[in-house]
Scaffold this motif. Sequence first.
Motif, PDB file in Angstrom:
ATOM      1  N   LEU A 114       0.876  -1.566   0.123  1.00  0.00           N
ATOM      2  CA  LEU A 114      -0.192   0.035   0.020  1.00  0.00           C
ATOM      3  C   LEU A 114       0.907   1.126  -0.014  1.00  0.00           C
ATOM      4  CD1 LEU A 114      -2.601  -1.279   2.403  1.00  0.00           C
ATOM      5  CD2 LEU A 114      -3.114  -0.584   0.128  1.00  0.00           C
ATOM      6  N   ALA A 115       1.906   1.150   0.623  1.00  0.00           N
ATOM      7  CA  ALA A 115       2.873   2.231   0.842  1.00  0.00           C
ATOM      8  C   ALA A 115       3.576   2.830  -0.769  1.00  0.00           C
ATOM      9  CB  ALA A 115       3.824   2.229   1.747  1.00  0.00           C
ATOM     10  N   GLU A 116       3.536   1.675  -1.284  1.00  0.00           N
ATOM     11  CA  GLU A 116       4.176   1.784  -2.664  1.00  0.00           C
ATOM     12  C   GLU A 116       3.115   1.968  -3.781  1.00  0.00           C
ATOM     13  OE1 GLU A 116       6.166  -1.911  -3.267  1.00  0.00           O
ATOM     14  OE2 GLU A 116       7.774  -1.500  -1.586  1.00  0.00           O
ATOM     15  N   GLY A 117       1.796   2.123  -3.362  1.00  0.00           N
ATOM     16  CA  GLY A 117       0.740   2.301  -4.272  1.00  0.00           C
ATOM     17  C   GLY A 117       0.156   1.096  -5.087  1.00  0.00           C
ATOM     18  N   ARG A 118       0.777  -0.043  -4.505  1.00  0.00           N
ATOM     19  CA  ARG A 118       0.081  -1.460  -5.114  1.00  0.00           C
ATOM     20  C   ARG A 118      -1.270  -1.692  -4.616  1.00  0.00           C
ATOM     21  NH1 ARG A 118       5.419  -4.960  -5.155  1.00  0.00           N
ATOM     22  NH2 ARG A 118       4.874  -4.672  -3.145  1.00  0.00           N
ATOM     23  N   GLN A 119      -2.023  -2.278  -5.473  1.00  0.00           N
ATOM     24  CA  GLN A 119      -3.353  -3.032  -4.910  1.00  0.00           C
ATOM     25  C   GLN A 119      -3.031  -4.133  -4.198  1.00  0.00           C
ATOM     26  OE1 GLN A 119      -6.307  -3.175  -7.840  1.00  0.00           O
ATOM     27  NE2 GLN A 119      -7.937  -3.770  -6.604  1.00  0.00           N
ATOM     28  N   ILE A 120      -3.817  -4.276  -3.032  1.00  0.00           N
ATOM     29  CA  ILE A 120      -3.654  -5.609  -2.174  1.00  0.00           C
ATOM     30  C   ILE A 120      -4.832  -6.640  -2.523  1.00  0.00           C
ATOM     31  CG2 ILE A 120      -2.261  -4.397  -0.420  1.00  0.00           C
ATOM     32  CD1 ILE A 120      -4.930  -4.659   1.187  1.00  0.00           C
TER      33      ILE A 120
END
Length: 81
Positions: free
Chosen positions: A70-76
């Motif tokens: 999430l900190a890297e902007g990726r969807q979980i």
Amino acid sequence: MHVEINSDIERQIAAMMQKAFKRFEGDLNHRRSRLQGRPVAEVRRAVDSALRKYGLDLPDATVAGLAQCLAEGRQIRVSTR
């Protein structure tokens, strides 16, 4: 004391847990843009808060990985299997 769980109840519990994880996942993915670029420790607190909100428990390593994504902007995506 021995407790037996009916298979129908077991399926209902599994379905409820799966729904809770989907709501948890959707909540955090919805907030992803606001969490992106934040320090991982701050994002970790948001993930921990969401886990408490939905009454869920995940291993520490999994929570750390979700916070990093999430900190890297990726969807979980949380697998419930």
